[in-house]
Design a protein around this motif. Sequence first.
Motif, PDB file in Angstrom:
ATOM      1  N   ASN A  80       0.788  -1.122   0.160  1.00  0.00           N
ATOM      2  CA  ASN A  80      -0.003  -0.122  -0.008  1.00  0.00           C
ATOM      3  C   ASN A  80       0.717   1.430  -0.090  1.00  0.00           C
ATOM      4  O   ASN A  80       0.612   2.319  -0.661  1.00  0.00           O
ATOM      5  CB  ASN A  80      -0.975   0.018   1.242  1.00  0.00           C
ATOM      6  CG  ASN A  80      -2.102  -1.010   1.060  1.00  0.00           C
ATOM      7  OD1 ASN A  80      -2.416  -1.219  -0.132  1.00  0.00           O
ATOM      8  ND2 ASN A  80      -2.432  -1.399   2.322  1.00  0.00           N
ATOM      9  N   GLN A  82       2.183   1.688  -3.437  1.00  0.00           N
ATOM     10  CA  GLN A  82       1.306   2.509  -4.426  1.00  0.00           C
ATOM     11  C   GLN A  82       1.063   4.043  -4.133  1.00  0.00           C
ATOM     12  O   GLN A  82       0.954   4.813  -4.826  1.00  0.00           O
ATOM     13  CB  GLN A  82       0.113   1.603  -4.292  1.00  0.00           C
ATOM     14  CG  GLN A  82      -1.184   1.968  -5.099  1.00  0.00           C
ATOM     15  CD  GLN A  82      -2.293   1.311  -5.372  1.00  0.00           C
ATOM     16  OE1 GLN A  82      -2.441   0.481  -4.265  1.00  0.00           O
ATOM     17  NE2 GLN A  82      -3.291   1.649  -6.060  1.00  0.00           N
ATOM     18  N   VAL A  95       4.188   5.669  -5.605  1.00  0.00           N
ATOM     19  CA  VAL A  95       3.961   5.735  -7.186  1.00  0.00           C
ATOM     20  C   VAL A  95       2.962   6.778  -7.469  1.00  0.00           C
ATOM     21  O   VAL A  95       3.139   7.919  -8.199  1.00  0.00           O
ATOM     22  CB  VAL A  95       3.437   4.384  -7.875  1.00  0.00           C
ATOM     23  CG1 VAL A  95       2.891   4.630  -9.059  1.00  0.00           C
ATOM     24  CG2 VAL A  95       4.550   3.343  -7.703  1.00  0.00           C
ATOM     25  N   SER A  96       1.829   7.029  -6.534  1.00  0.00           N
ATOM     26  CA  SER A  96       1.013   8.111  -6.725  1.00  0.00           C
ATOM     27  C   SER A  96       1.700   9.434  -6.686  1.00  0.00           C
ATOM     28  O   SER A  96       1.516  10.600  -7.328  1.00  0.00           O
ATOM     29  CB  SER A  96      -0.193   7.896  -5.592  1.00  0.00           C
ATOM     30  OG  SER A  96      -0.926   6.804  -5.991  1.00  0.00           O
ATOM     31  N   ALA A 100       8.185  -0.603  -9.603  1.00  0.00           N
ATOM     32  CA  ALA A 100       6.788  -0.639  -8.949  1.00  0.00           C
ATOM     33  C   ALA A 100       5.754  -0.095  -9.844  1.00  0.00           C
ATOM     34  O   ALA A 100       4.727  -0.545  -9.817  1.00  0.00           O
ATOM     35  CB  ALA A 100       6.948   0.232  -7.623  1.00  0.00           C
ATOM     36  N   ILE A 137       2.265  -1.796 -10.566  1.00  0.00           N
ATOM     37  CA  ILE A 137       1.030  -1.392 -10.146  1.00  0.00           C
ATOM     38  C   ILE A 137       0.092  -1.134 -11.461  1.00  0.00           C
ATOM     39  O   ILE A 137      -1.006  -1.357 -11.368  1.00  0.00           O
ATOM     40  CB  ILE A 137       1.187   0.236  -9.726  1.00  0.00           C
ATOM     41  CG1 ILE A 137       2.011   0.263  -8.335  1.00  0.00           C
ATOM     42  CG2 ILE A 137      -0.154   0.933  -9.307  1.00  0.00           C
ATOM     43  CD1 ILE A 137       1.120  -0.694  -7.032  1.00  0.00           C
ATOM     44  N   GLU A 138       0.540  -0.698 -12.378  1.00  0.00           N
ATOM     45  CA  GLU A 138      -0.051  -0.817 -13.643  1.00  0.00           C
ATOM     46  C   GLU A 138      -0.713  -2.128 -13.962  1.00  0.00           C
ATOM     47  O   GLU A 138      -1.793  -2.449 -14.749  1.00  0.00           O
ATOM     48  CB  GLU A 138       0.846  -0.399 -15.088  1.00  0.00           C
ATOM     49  CG  GLU A 138       0.034  -0.151 -16.173  1.00  0.00           C
ATOM     50  CD  GLU A 138       1.026   0.359 -17.183  1.00  0.00           C
ATOM     51  OE1 GLU A 138       0.531   0.247 -18.531  1.00  0.00           O
ATOM     52  OE2 GLU A 138       2.122   0.714 -16.986  1.00  0.00           O
TER      53      GLU A 138
END
Length: 294
Positions: A4, A7, A10-11, A68, A72-73
């Motif tokens: 989490n 992610q 990455v955001s 990552a 995630i994609e």
Amino acid sequence: MDLNAVQMFVSVVQAGSLSAAAERMGIALPTLSRRIRELERQLRVDLLERSVRGTRLTEAGARLYEHAGRGIEALLDGEQAVVSDQARLRGRLRLSLPPSFEPWWDLLSAFQQRYPDIDLQVYTTDRRVDLIEDGIDVALRVGAIAHEAMVARLMLSYRHVLVASPGLIERLGRPARPEDLNRFPCAVWYVGGGSGAWRLGEQTIQPAAILSTNDYAHLRHRVLDGAVVAELPPFLAASAVRQGRLTVLLPDYPLPQQQINLLYPSHRHPSTIVRAYLDFCQGQWARFIDLSGL
């Protein structure tokens, strides 16, 4: 590694700053900042260089983002594939039904006509199945529900009816009170541990049964033969009553109210297929369960 937090990282990179990422993700900025720092401590590297102008990737952060981001994609693509399959309602639905519940057979046929890509597995039994152990998605249950691990959706309430053939009534007379049934041959629904008693209004009687069975279709067959008095679910008796082949006895002494519920495990989020089945049954059962004329 906290996936989490990865992610979130990455955001942040995609949004260009912690504040923009927090707004996009709908979480508090201090929470997002704390989770990123915890990830950096876990990996023992700095992933971001923070300044008043925003954030920049460190060399370690760039390497993590490269790998990552692809992961995630791929996860998002997988999620979209699952959602797409659910939108087309394609898959398997595992159901449990009690024996001789004929109206539900027609309802299931209509459900598959509406959703032809759903395969049904129907397990028929009069025992209380363990939905988790037996791998059942939804079980149809008759009677009161008291199970904390299950979610119950009420479909309908009804009462069984006491019926006999006109020929049997002509031969033995029409009973006026529950105790008059003592002169009639009776058949009762029975499962291990039960008594076969009838609760008629405020009275409970124990009929002298010449037949005990856990199959209502068998009871209906013997009543139509003129051999016995028996209680039947209304949807197994309504058509024959309207045709004059069966007569309802002691209507002023009604049998107890029954419920039909659909159950699914409370800890399991219902899939789109399960929700579609629940909604279809709730909206369509009246087309298939005949309660008229009783």
